[in-house]
Design a protein around this motif. Structure first.
Motif, PDB file in Angstrom:
ATOM      1  N   PRO A  46       0.829  -1.289   0.191  1.00 38.91           N
ATOM      2  CA  PRO A  46      -0.116   0.091   0.023  1.00 38.91           C
ATOM      3  C   PRO A  46       0.810   1.346  -0.119  1.00 38.91           C
ATOM      4  CG  PRO A  46      -0.901  -1.593   1.701  1.00 38.91           C
ATOM      5  CD  PRO A  46       0.274  -1.974   1.029  1.00 38.91           C
ATOM      6  N   LEU A  58      -4.025  -2.022  -5.230  1.00 41.15           N
ATOM      7  CA  LEU A  58      -4.353  -2.598  -4.184  1.00 41.15           C
ATOM      8  C   LEU A  58      -5.323  -3.552  -4.584  1.00 41.15           C
ATOM      9  CD1 LEU A  58      -4.789   0.375  -1.517  1.00 41.15           C
ATOM     10  CD2 LEU A  58      -3.140  -1.298  -1.800  1.00 41.15           C
ATOM     11  N   SER A  59      -6.360  -3.451  -5.148  1.00 43.30           N
ATOM     12  CA  SER A  59      -7.538  -4.450  -5.560  1.00 43.30           C
ATOM     13  C   SER A  59      -6.726  -5.674  -6.306  1.00 43.30           C
ATOM     14  CB  SER A  59      -8.287  -3.938  -6.785  1.00 43.30           C
ATOM     15  OG  SER A  59      -9.257  -4.946  -7.002  1.00 43.30           O
ATOM     16  N   ILE A  62      -4.726  -7.200  -3.452  1.00 40.82           N
ATOM     17  CA  ILE A  62      -5.790  -8.155  -2.404  1.00 40.82           C
ATOM     18  C   ILE A  62      -6.108  -9.573  -3.228  1.00 40.82           C
ATOM     19  CG2 ILE A  62      -8.107  -7.976  -1.508  1.00 40.82           C
ATOM     20  CD1 ILE A  62      -7.707  -5.208  -1.420  1.00 40.82           C
ATOM     21  N   THR A 184     -10.678   0.594   1.644  1.00 39.97           N
ATOM     22  CA  THR A 184      -9.788  -0.375   0.882  1.00 39.97           C
ATOM     23  C   THR A 184      -8.534  -0.751   1.721  1.00 39.97           C
ATOM     24  OG1 THR A 184     -10.474   0.445  -1.164  1.00 39.97           O
ATOM     25  CG2 THR A 184      -8.547  -0.884  -1.095  1.00 39.97           C
ATOM     26  N   HIS A 185      -7.968   0.136   2.533  1.00 38.25           N
ATOM     27  CA  HIS A 185      -6.819  -0.169   3.371  1.00 38.25           C
ATOM     28  C   HIS A 185      -7.103  -1.049   4.442  1.00 38.25           C
ATOM     29  CE1 HIS A 185      -5.379   3.234   1.044  1.00 38.25           C
ATOM     30  NE2 HIS A 185      -4.110   2.786   1.231  1.00 38.25           N
ATOM     31  N   TYR A 188      -7.503  -4.494   3.096  1.00 37.44           N
ATOM     32  CA  TYR A 188      -6.334  -4.954   2.733  1.00 37.44           C
ATOM     33  C   TYR A 188      -5.712  -5.679   3.766  1.00 37.44           C
ATOM     34  CZ  TYR A 188      -1.717  -5.150   0.631  1.00 37.44           C
ATOM     35  OH  TYR A 188      -0.330  -5.500   0.175  1.00 37.44           O
ATOM     36  N   TYR A 189      -5.598  -4.932   5.084  1.00 40.32           N
ATOM     37  CA  TYR A 189      -4.916  -5.539   6.336  1.00 40.32           C
ATOM     38  C   TYR A 189      -5.632  -6.438   6.627  1.00 40.32           C
ATOM     39  CZ  TYR A 189      -1.076  -1.727   5.574  1.00 40.32           C
ATOM     40  OH  TYR A 189      -0.317  -0.919   4.817  1.00 40.32           O
ATOM     41  N   THR A 191      -7.435  -8.761   5.149  1.00 38.51           N
ATOM     42  CA  THR A 191      -6.760  -9.842   4.134  1.00 38.51           C
ATOM     43  C   THR A 191      -5.314 -10.334   4.324  1.00 38.51           C
ATOM     44  OG1 THR A 191      -8.313  -9.054   2.420  1.00 38.51           O
ATOM     45  CG2 THR A 191      -6.822 -10.610   1.575  1.00 38.51           C
ATOM     46  N   HIS A 256     -14.425  -8.743  -1.369  1.00 40.84           N
ATOM     47  CA  HIS A 256     -13.516  -7.840  -2.334  1.00 40.84           C
ATOM     48  C   HIS A 256     -14.195  -7.587  -3.574  1.00 40.84           C
ATOM     49  CE1 HIS A 256     -10.244  -6.480  -4.207  1.00 40.84           C
ATOM     50  NE2 HIS A 256     -10.100  -7.285  -5.059  1.00 40.84           N
TER      51      HIS A 256
END
Length: 338
Positions: A46, A58-59, A62, A184-185, A188-189, A191, A256
């Motif tokens: 990120p 990021l997508s 992920i 999203t962040h 992300y974390y 996941t 997601h």
């Protein structure tokens, strides 16, 4: 020494390997440098993504982490148990549909969805595994494929939940009524934490006596049974664990993409997961994680070059199979020895 003790010590390291394992932090870094690099890449991605198309990057990462979880779960039975399942994507789809069906009925709580995902995936794995493991070799491959196709066609018949077209989720899972995962962040974390948690869990399982018996059943099931271990029970337990973890990957995938469709459990998806495991290196755990990342990134890059990207990716896989025994992890080990 009893036969059971002999099995427990069967995987005892040789003096050379035992010496290599000693050496504190430097020895750990030499052995685990690929794992540390890969986990470090995911951890700091990120920070680097903000210098480019952040949302897109990021997508993509992920998605790579989600399939890394699914590939590691498959490696438990494929790499350590020699069980070639061609229906592993069924668990991915079950996890995704657990989220989708609950969301369609206004049940968006993340803990309820996780519980249903785990129970549904474990139940399907227990029932299908109990039947599939009665067979061996190509028959096991075909029966796991048959069960996955049954699940696939069952979901296509769910007209109330989109049928062939699938369904769109209005929101991601809610945490105590809050839509924190919309960020999203944060997602992300989450996941990333689940990926690292699954890796550590599977490492502990493989290093335990359970893992040693599973590997022993892979090498010589008759001998394992002769000394008091029932390979069927251990393989079934491993199959249920792998299916449950793949279901968790499906839970993450549904959140997601915010979209669920039968394609998530198609036979081609199972084939892709097998490719990820073989590409990275079977029986290594970190290999499937690496193979999933490479597969997702190459798919994205090649698809931008041509619609027929599989014509390029196919020969690449053939070259890996011919000249990289043990996948990328096998190449890395041979390079480190030299």
């Amino acid at each position: 020494m009893s036969d059971t003790a002999k099995v427990t010590d069967a995987k005892a390291p040789s003096p050379a390997r035992a010496k290599e394992r000693e050496g504190g932090l430097s020895g750990f870094l030499r052995r685990e440098w690929i794992a540390l690099l890969l986990i470090g890449f995911f951890l700091f991605a990120p920070a680097f993504a903000q210098f480019g198309a952040e949302g897109y990057l990021l997508s993509l990462v992920i998605r790579a982490m989600i399939f890394a979880i699914a590939a590691m779960s498959l490696d438990l039975i494929l790499g350590y148990g020699a069980l070639v399942s061609f229906g592993h994507a069924a668990f991915l789809g079950i996890g995704a549909y657990a989220v989708g069906i609950l969301a369609a009925n206004a049940i968006n709580d993340v803990f309820v969805q996780l519980l249903v995902t785990v129970l549904a995936s474990a139940a399907f794995a227990a029932v299908t595994g109990a039947i599939s493991l009665r067979t061996k070799g190509v028959y096991f491959i075909m029966i796991t494929l048959a069960f996955a196709q049954m699940a696939y066609f069952f979901t296509t018949s769910l007209a109330a939940y989109g049928g062939d077209d699938g369904m769109t989720l209005r929101t991601r899972s809610l945490v105590f009524g809050n839509n924190w995962l919309r960020d999203t962040h944060t997602f992300y974390y989450l996941t990333f934490a689940m990926m690292v948690g699954v890796y550590l869990l599977l490492r502990a399982i493989v290093a335990s006596r359970f893992g040693r018996v599973l590997r022993g059943a892979k090498e010589n099931p008759v001998r394992m049974q002769a000394i008091g271990f029932d390979p069927y029970r251990y393989q079934l337990a491993a199959y249920v664990i792998a299916g449950t973890i793949a279901g968790l990957a499906g839970f993450l995938l549904a959140n997601h993409m915010q979209f669920v469709s039968p394609a998530a459990m198609g036979w081609h998806r199972s084939g892709e997961m097998i490719i990820m495991v073989v590409l990275g290196g079977m029986g290594t755990l970190i290999g499937p994680m690496l193979g999933a990342a490479i597969f997702i990134f190459l798919e994205e890059i090649l698809a931008r070059i041509t619609e027929d990207w599989k014509l390029i990716f196919g020969p690449f896989l053939v070259l890996v199979a011919l000249f990289a025994r043990g996948g990328i992890m096998g190449l890395a080990k041979r390079w480190r020895r030299k």
